[in-house]
Write an enzyme that holds these catalytic residues in place. Structure first.
Site, PDB file in Angstrom:
ATOM      1  N   GLU A 131       0.829  -1.213   0.000  1.00  0.00           N
ATOM      2  CA  GLU A 131       0.000   0.000   0.000  1.00  0.00           C
ATOM      3  C   GLU A 131       0.861   1.262   0.000  1.00  0.00           C
ATOM      4  OE1 GLU A 131      -3.028  -0.373  -0.670  1.00  0.00           O
ATOM      5  OE2 GLU A 131      -3.012  -2.540  -0.347  1.00  0.00           O
ATOM      6  N   SER A 268     -27.733 -25.205   5.675  1.00  0.00           N
ATOM      7  CA  SER A 268     -27.851 -26.290   6.651  1.00  0.00           C
ATOM      8  C   SER A 268     -26.713 -27.265   6.414  1.00  0.00           C
ATOM      9  CB  SER A 268     -29.197 -27.018   6.528  1.00  0.00           C
ATOM     10  OG  SER A 268     -29.164 -27.982   5.489  1.00  0.00           O
ATOM     11  N   LEU A 269     -26.580 -28.217   7.319  1.00  0.00           N
ATOM     12  CA  LEU A 269     -25.568 -29.259   7.177  1.00  0.00           C
ATOM     13  C   LEU A 269     -26.216 -30.446   6.472  1.00  0.00           C
ATOM     14  CD1 LEU A 269     -24.040 -28.992  10.771  1.00  0.00           C
ATOM     15  CD2 LEU A 269     -23.094 -28.055   8.651  1.00  0.00           C
TER      16      LEU A 269
END
EC number: 3.5.1.88
Length: 433
Positions: A131, A268-269
């Site tokens: 930067e 969801s799983l």
């Protein structure tokens, strides 16, 4: 506000950037906008000139280093170096190996006007050097070890399907990566506008609002089998379809269009809680954990092979609204990982165990109704699970009474109030939770 990013060929890089003499409200606003832009692009650092501001300022947001560097000066460069591949928001779709020192010391002023010194090492030092270079109009491409190490890649072409806020959050992060050249979102498909509120005015979906905010092409077909839509998708020749809570099953005719596959981001799983309301189901059933599953879609409901899974904890205070946002934020990180691996054919799908599958349904307004004189045992969980849709509600003296999280209620035509206060004024109302 999301700021447009100056590419490496922009005229601003021919200017000499000025030191900041006063940390004004305008500077603070610039920093806030830079932070919002950096978050959207999933970057780790951003210099003011990249945001088209000719000032000696940059921000870093990576791990424990979250800082604003105003009028910075690197005062010491260490001797040890290492080479790491870098990219840049201003040089999209290009990467190359750059040699930098491992340790630096830097003087700067923070956003509160406090003069500081910092000794940085490792990746923190690399980000700051990257930067800092921008403040002299230097890019990492000017510092590559070997120009031959530079390589370019094409953006991943995506068609996005989604409707509610869960999908909108994921669309936003995909757009952030479009800004830096990683993706090209060629079309957004969402549900048609629906009547909403007391006035029943037509209201666009959250995904449509997000698409319009970013000027992305968006369509709202009444039918997913719309011939015009299918022909449009074929002409676009996307690499991927990405779907996040669209609300309809996608036919094979559409699933076969993308070159590299159709991905479903499911909250969801899997194979647990297939279907339309997995977030509400997890809360209603008192689950301690849920998660995000990204799968390769087929024409059946949530039965596709699994590509990636992340598990998270469900808070005892979570509502469907708060848990949806948590899961969407997890999905924003996971989808980038999966897309790049899938684009390079470096991910192996895993079949679901269909014998362990459970299912959820589309929730209707009637699903939230209770008899307040004979309430369900899991009332508190239901209130959190069904907030904001369909909401838990009952009828009291001919009016609708909404039961809200945090022991709040709202009688039709009135403002929300604390349950205990409501019961004080309505002694015959004995419901508690």
């Amino acid at each position: 506000m999301i700021l447009p990013l100056a590419k490496h060929s922009a005229p601003i890089w021919k200017q000499k950037f000025k030191n900041i003499s006063k940390i004004s409200p305008e500077i603070k606003k610039l920093v806030a906008d830079m932070r919002e832009t950096l978050e959207l692009t999933s970057g780790v650092g951003l210099a003011a000139p990249q945001a088209n501001a000719p000032l000696r300022l940059f921000i870093v947001d990576y791990g424990r280093l979250k800082e604003v560097f105003i009028n910075p000066k690197i005062t010491n460069y260490g001797k040890e170096t290492d080479s790491v591949e870098e990219g840049c928001l201003s040089v999209p779709r290009v990467r190359g190996e750059v040699n930098r020192v491992v340790r630096i010391e830097i003087d700067y002023i923070d956003l509160k006007g406090v003069r500081k010194k910092a000794a940085l090492s490792g990746y923190f030092a690399r980000i700051v050097q990257h930067e800092y270079d921008h403040l002299s109009s230097v890019f990492y491409t000017d510092r590559v070890v070997d120009k031959k190490s530079l390589y370019t890649y094409k953006p991943i072409k995506i068609v996005f399907f989604g409707t509610p806020e869960f999908g909108a959050i994921i669309l936003q992060t995909l757009y952030g990566q479009q800004l830096v050249g990683e993706y090209s979102i060629d079309l957004v498909v969402t549900a048609p506008d629906k009547p909403s509120g007391r006035g029943q005015q037509l209201t666009p979906s959250e995904v449509k609002k997000m698409a319009e905010r970013f000027n992305l092409p968006v369509v709202t077909p009444d039918s997913i089998k719309n011939v015009k839509l299918i022909n449009q998708l074929k002409k676009l020749e996307p690499d991927f379809i990405v779907l996040a809570s669209y609300g309809k099953l996608i036919p094979e005719e559409i699933l076969s269009i993308p070159k590299k596959g159709a991905l479903n981001v499911h909250p969801s799983l899997l194979p647990k809680y297939r279907g339309a309301s997995p977030i509400a189901a997890a809360i209603l059933n008192g689950d301690k954990f849920t998660g995000i599953t990204i799968m390769k879609m087929n024409e059946k409901m949530d039965e596709g092979d699994i590509l990636a899974v992340v598990k998270i904890r469900v808070s005892p205070k979570d509502t469907s609204e708060t848990l949806s946002i948590k899961l969407a934020n997890v999905a924003t990180r996971l989808i980038h990982h999966v897309l790049h691996l899938a684009a390079a054919a470096k991910i192996k799908p895993k079949p679901q165990d269909h014998k362990r599958a459970t299912y959820t349904k589309f929730l209707k307004k009637a699903d939230g109704y209770i008899d307040w004189k004979n309430p369900p045992k899991n009332l508190e969980a239901a209130i959190r699970a069904y907030y904001r849709w369909p909401g838990v509600w009952t009828r009291y003296k001919g009016k609708i009474l909404k039961l809200l999280p945090n022991k709040m209620v709202q009688l039709e035509g009135k403002e929300p109030t604390v349950l205990s206060e409501f019961k004080t004024g309505h002694l015959d109302f004995t419901l508690g939770w």
